[in-house]
Write a protein that holds these residues in place. Structure first.
Motif, PDB file in Angstrom:
ATOM      1  N   ARG A 107     -17.825   3.555  48.626  1.00  0.00           N
ATOM      2  CA  ARG A 107     -18.519   2.303  48.894  1.00  0.00           C
ATOM      3  C   ARG A 107     -17.706   1.140  48.350  1.00  0.00           C
ATOM      4  O   ARG A 107     -16.891   1.283  47.457  1.00  0.00           O
TER       5      ARG A 107
ATOM      6  N   GLY B 214     -16.611  -1.577  46.150  1.00  0.00           N
ATOM      7  CA  GLY B 214     -16.790  -1.607  44.705  1.00  0.00           C
ATOM      8  C   GLY B 214     -16.100  -0.444  44.049  1.00  0.00           C
ATOM      9  O   GLY B 214     -15.674  -0.519  42.905  1.00  0.00           O
TER      10      GLY B 214
ATOM     11  N   ASP C 204     -28.497   6.622  35.319  1.00  0.00           N
ATOM     12  CA  ASP C 204     -28.903   5.653  36.337  1.00  0.00           C
ATOM     13  C   ASP C 204     -29.931   4.678  35.771  1.00  0.00           C
ATOM     14  O   ASP C 204     -29.909   3.479  36.064  1.00  0.00           O
TER      15      ASP C 204
ATOM     16  N   PHE D  51     -29.028   4.268  46.708  1.00  0.00           N
ATOM     17  CA  PHE D  51     -28.311   3.755  45.543  1.00  0.00           C
ATOM     18  C   PHE D  51     -28.740   2.314  45.259  1.00  0.00           C
ATOM     19  O   PHE D  51     -29.318   1.637  46.113  1.00  0.00           O
TER      20      PHE D  51
ATOM     21  N   GLU E 107     -27.176  -1.321  43.565  1.00  0.00           N
ATOM     22  CA  GLU E 107     -26.001  -2.061  43.127  1.00  0.00           C
ATOM     23  C   GLU E 107     -26.378  -3.504  42.825  1.00  0.00           C
ATOM     24  O   GLU E 107     -27.353  -4.021  43.371  1.00  0.00           O
TER      25      GLU E 107
ATOM     26  N   TRP F  77     -24.731  -7.133  43.267  1.00  0.00           N
ATOM     27  CA  TRP F  77     -23.648  -7.892  43.884  1.00  0.00           C
ATOM     28  C   TRP F  77     -23.626  -9.291  43.277  1.00  0.00           C
ATOM     29  O   TRP F  77     -24.587 -10.050  43.431  1.00  0.00           O
TER      30      TRP F  77
ATOM     31  N   ILE G  91     -18.961  -6.240  42.375  1.00  0.00           N
ATOM     32  CA  ILE G  91     -20.041  -5.295  42.712  1.00  0.00           C
ATOM     33  C   ILE G  91     -20.182  -4.333  41.564  1.00  0.00           C
ATOM     34  O   ILE G  91     -19.242  -3.616  41.230  1.00  0.00           O
ATOM     35  N   ARG G  92     -21.358  -4.312  40.954  1.00  0.00           N
ATOM     36  CA  ARG G  92     -21.621  -3.404  39.843  1.00  0.00           C
ATOM     37  C   ARG G  92     -22.428  -2.229  40.372  1.00  0.00           C
ATOM     38  O   ARG G  92     -23.512  -2.390  40.909  1.00  0.00           O
ATOM     39  N   GLN G  93     -21.871  -1.001  40.178  1.00  0.00           N
ATOM     40  CA  GLN G  93     -22.504   0.204  40.714  1.00  0.00           C
ATOM     41  C   GLN G  93     -22.986   1.114  39.592  1.00  0.00           C
ATOM     42  O   GLN G  93     -22.476   1.058  38.494  1.00  0.00           O
TER      43      GLN G  93
END
Length: 224
Positions: A25, A27, A85, A203, A205, A207, A222-224
């Protein structure tokens, strides 16, 4: 004898964990796709010689113990991932402003489509220069390794906002997609197996956007 048990246990654990996880993806984080590393791998039932009732039960106990151990490892790993998560999930989210949401949705889909297509020219137009160069290095590294990150069925589920400013809004996007790697140098059967082993994954994320003088937003991170 003790060494034999250690070898058997590690062999089973490694065998059960053979499919490796690899995520892409936009990021570039890792996580959602199950990929195989061996082309044309097949499996066949194993057989053994039953030398009496005692040996048979020992065999059953061995298999049962290994299965239970593998299940425990899987459950433990799932719980650790869930906790991770939860730790990484953004805090203090609130409803997103309609105008930002209106601009963000097409931006999100354009970035993800360009990422899947390997379209660096489009990514350069949608990201800040600094962030694009960071992502370009990742895409070039994957290209040199002979793989392309493909995204399919990308759908936004929900949009929220995280603490930020109007000039640099942070959008919390919940989405789902099929995320896998394609290897142009390998056979169609291998790549089909890559695709078949993936599934739609949800998911979250964050942005981070940066507003431009013309009112457009560019992706700054982008933080995942």
């Amino acid at each position: 004898m003790k060494k034999w048990w250690v070898v058997v246990l590690w062999t089973c654990v490694l065998g059960l964990s053979a499919p490796t996880t690899a995520f892409g993806r936009a990021g570039g984080a890792t996580g959602s796709t199950t990929t195989g590393e061996t082309e044309g791998t097949t499996s066949s039932p194993s057989s053994y010689h039953q030398s009496g009732y005692y040996g048979y039960n020992n065999g059953q106990n061995l298999v049962s113990g290994l299965v239970i151990g593998a299940v425990a490892i899987f459950i433990g790993g799932s719980r650790l991932k869930k906790r991770a998560d939860q730790r990484n999930a953004p805090r203090d989210v609130y409803p997103i402003e309609p105008e930002i949401a209106r601009q963000f949705e097409p931006l999100f889909y354009r970035v993800e489509q360009a990422w899947s297509d390997g379209d660096q020219a489009t990514l350069a137009a949608l990201m800040t220069p600094r962030y694009f160069h960071e992502m370009k290095r990742l895409l070039d590294r994957w290209h040199a390794a002979g793989k392309i990150n493909r995204l399919e069925g990308m759908v936004i589920i929900n949009l929220e906002a995280a603490p930020s400013t109007k000039e640099t809004p942070h959008v919390v996007v919940t989405a789902q997609a099929r995320d896998y790697f394609e290897y142009p140098g390998k056979s169609p059967e291998y790549n089909r197996n890559q695709y078949d082993q993936t599934r739609l994954e949800r998911f979250v994320e964050v942005w981070e956007l940066q507003k431009q003088s013309d009112g457009r937003y560019l992706v700054a991170k982008i933080r995942q």
